[in-house]
Design an enzyme around this catalytic site. Structure first.
Site, PDB file in Angstrom:
ATOM      1  N   GLY A 175      41.056  53.252  60.624  1.00 57.47           N
ATOM      2  CA  GLY A 175      40.938  54.569  59.986  1.00 57.47           C
ATOM      3  C   GLY A 175      42.297  55.059  59.510  1.00 57.47           C
ATOM      4  O   GLY A 175      42.459  55.505  58.359  1.00 57.47           O
ATOM      5  N   HIS A 176      43.299  54.959  60.388  1.00 57.70           N
ATOM      6  CA  HIS A 176      44.662  55.337  59.989  1.00 57.70           C
ATOM      7  C   HIS A 176      45.139  54.456  58.828  1.00 57.70           C
ATOM      8  O   HIS A 176      45.746  54.934  57.870  1.00 57.70           O
ATOM      9  CB  HIS A 176      45.654  55.122  61.151  1.00 57.70           C
ATOM     10  CG  HIS A 176      45.414  55.988  62.346  1.00 57.70           C
ATOM     11  ND1 HIS A 176      45.028  55.475  63.568  1.00 57.70           N
ATOM     12  CD2 HIS A 176      45.534  57.324  62.536  1.00 57.70           C
ATOM     13  CE1 HIS A 176      44.929  56.462  64.452  1.00 57.70           C
ATOM     14  NE2 HIS A 176      45.222  57.590  63.850  1.00 57.70           N
TER      15      HIS A 176
HETATM   16  P1  AMP Z   1      45.530  61.116  64.686  1.00 60.13           P
HETATM   17  O1  AMP Z   1      46.421  59.971  64.969  1.00 60.13           O
HETATM   18  O2  AMP Z   1      44.274  61.127  65.475  1.00 60.13           O
HETATM   19  O3  AMP Z   1      46.266  62.440  64.679  1.00 60.13           O
HETATM   20  O4  AMP Z   1      45.044  60.918  63.181  1.00 60.13           O
HETATM   21  C1  AMP Z   1      45.960  60.800  62.119  1.00 60.13           C
HETATM   22  C2  AMP Z   1      45.204  60.934  60.806  1.00 60.13           C
HETATM   23  O5  AMP Z   1      44.242  59.885  60.705  1.00 60.13           O
HETATM   24  C3  AMP Z   1      44.442  62.263  60.703  1.00 60.13           C
HETATM   25  O6  AMP Z   1      44.571  62.766  59.394  1.00 60.13           O
HETATM   26  C4  AMP Z   1      43.037  61.841  61.011  1.00 60.13           C
HETATM   27  O7  AMP Z   1      42.058  62.698  60.430  1.00 60.13           O
HETATM   28  C5  AMP Z   1      42.973  60.455  60.407  1.00 60.13           C
HETATM   29  N1  AMP Z   1      41.906  59.673  61.028  1.00 60.13           N
HETATM   30  C6  AMP Z   1      41.630  59.573  62.356  1.00 60.13           C
HETATM   31  N2  AMP Z   1      40.532  58.823  62.557  1.00 60.13           N
HETATM   32  C7  AMP Z   1      40.087  58.446  61.330  1.00 60.13           C
HETATM   33  C8  AMP Z   1      38.986  57.667  60.862  1.00 60.13           C
HETATM   34  N3  AMP Z   1      38.113  57.129  61.714  1.00 60.13           N
HETATM   35  N4  AMP Z   1      38.845  57.490  59.528  1.00 60.13           N
HETATM   36  C9  AMP Z   1      39.735  58.030  58.652  1.00 60.13           C
HETATM   37  N5  AMP Z   1      40.798  58.779  59.024  1.00 60.13           N
HETATM   38  C10 AMP Z   1      40.968  58.986  60.346  1.00 60.13           C
END
Ligand code: AMP
Length: 282
Positions: free
Chosen positions: A36-37
C-alpha cells in the site's frame, strides 16, 4: 537512494535539487512498509523528478502509549522496498530531529473533523497528525503530497491543514486508493501484529463494509449501521463505530435522499489491535 537522518542535511540537499528544477513528490509514512505504501511511492515516481519518503513513528499522534510502543519497525526491509521502488530520498529522523523544542505548542482548528469517528475515539490524534505533517511539509517543501484513502478522515484533515497553513496552492494533494490483500483485508502495518486466528477473522471488516454497500437504500440508515456493528460483533471484533457519512463533507448521515455520495467507515479491535477501513458506497 540517499538516506538522511538529519533534517538540516535534507533541507540543504533539497534546496539544491529545487534550484535545478526538480519537482518533489513526498510520501510520509510510519514505516513497516507494505505494498500500500509502495503504491504511493510508485504514483509519486510517475509524476515527479524527485521522490522523497519519510519514515517516522510520530509519538504525538498516538493516544494509546502501548500502541506506540508496539508499533512495528522493519527498517531494513523498508529500505530494500523503497530502493526497489526507485525512491530517491528517505528521511529517517529521530524524535529530537522532528521536534527540537519538545515544549512547542500547536493547535489546529479542525472543527467537527476531530470530534467524530477517529477524532472521537482517538482524542488528540489529529492534532498530532497535523503537527507532524506540518513539520514534515516545512522540511521537505514538496510540490505533490501523496496519501492513502485507507485513512479517509486523515485525508480530509490534511486537506484542511493545507488550507489552514495557506499551503494549498503550493502543494497538490493526491489521494491514492486502498490496496488490499486477496481476501479484502486493507493492507496495514498493524496487520503484522495479528496472530493466525485474528488474521483469519480480519477480512470480516471488508465483508461488513461490503454488506453495507450491498444493502444501502434511500431512507433511514440507522438500522443498517446497527447491522454492520452486529456483523462485526458476531465475527469476533470489538467495533467502535460503523458510520455512514457524506463522502465530501464527512458529516454522518441518519437519512439518505439517494443522491449524496456516501462513504462507510469503521474501526474495530481484534484483541488489542485496532483496525480501520472504509468504502465508497456509490
Ligand atoms: P502509515 O504508515 O500508516 O502512516 O501510512 C502512510 C501512508 O500510506 C498514509 O497516507 C496511508 O493512508 C497510506 N496507506 C496505508 N495503508 C494503505 C493501503 N492499504 N493502501 C494505500 N495506501 C495506504
Amino acid at each position: 537512494m540517499i538516506l538522511f537522518k538529519k533534517v538540516a542535511d535534507l533541507h540543504k540537499y533539497l534546496d539544491t535539487q529545487r534550484e535545478i528544477g526538480m519537482e518533489i513528490g513526498f510520501v510520509p509514512t510510519m514505516g513497516a512498509l507494505h505494498q500500500g505504501h509502495i503504491s504511493l511511492i510508485e504514483e509519486a515516481r510517475k509524476h515527479n523528478s524527485l521522490v522523497v519518503c519519510s519514515i517516522f513513528v510520530n509519538p504525538s499522534q498516538f493516544n494509546d502509549p502501548a500502541d506506540y510502543r508496539k508499533y512495528p519497525s522493519t527498517i531494513d526491509s523498508d529500505i530494500a522496498l523503497l530502493e526497489n521502488a526507485d525512491c530517491d530520498v528517505l528521511l529517517y529522523p529521530s524524535v529530537e530531529e522532528v521536534y527540537p523544542d519538545p515544549d512547542e505548542k500547536s493547535h489546529y482548528e479542525l472543527g467537527y473533523l476531530e470530534t467524530i469517528m477517529e477524532g472521537k475515539f482517538r482524542p488528540g490524534h489529529f492534532q498530532g497528525v497535523c503537527k507532524v505533517v506540518h513539520r514534515l511539509l516545512k522540511i521537505v517543501g514538496p510540490d505533490n503530497l501523496y496519501i492513502g484513502q485507507k485513512d479517509y478522515q486523515q485525508c480530509l484533515v490534511i486537506k484542511r491543514l493545507l488550507e489552514l497553513m495557506g499551503m494549498k496552492d503550493q502543494i497538490s494533494l493526491h489521494i491514492a486508493p486502498t490496496l488490499r490483500e486477496k481476501d479484502g483485508l486493507a493492507m496495514s502495518s498493524r496487520n503484522a501484529r495479528l496472530d493466525a486466528q485474528q488474521r483469519q477473522i480480519a477480512p470480516g471488516i471488508y465483508q461488513t463494509l461490503n454488506l453495507v454497500r450491498k444493502e444501502i437504500k434511500p431512507g433511514n440508515l440507522q438500522l443498517l449501521k446497527e447491522k454492520g456493528m452486529n456483523h462485526l460483533l458476531e465475527k469476533g471484533f470489538r467495533p467502535e463505530y460503523v458510520e455512514i457519512a457524506d463522502a465530501s463533507t464527512f458529516l454522518p448521515l441518519n437519512e439518505w435522499d439517494g443522491s449524496q455520495k456516501l462513504v462507510v467507515l469503521t474501526a474495530a479491535f481484534l484483541g488489542e489491535i485496532r483496525l480501520i477501513d472504509n468504502l465508497l458506497l456509490n
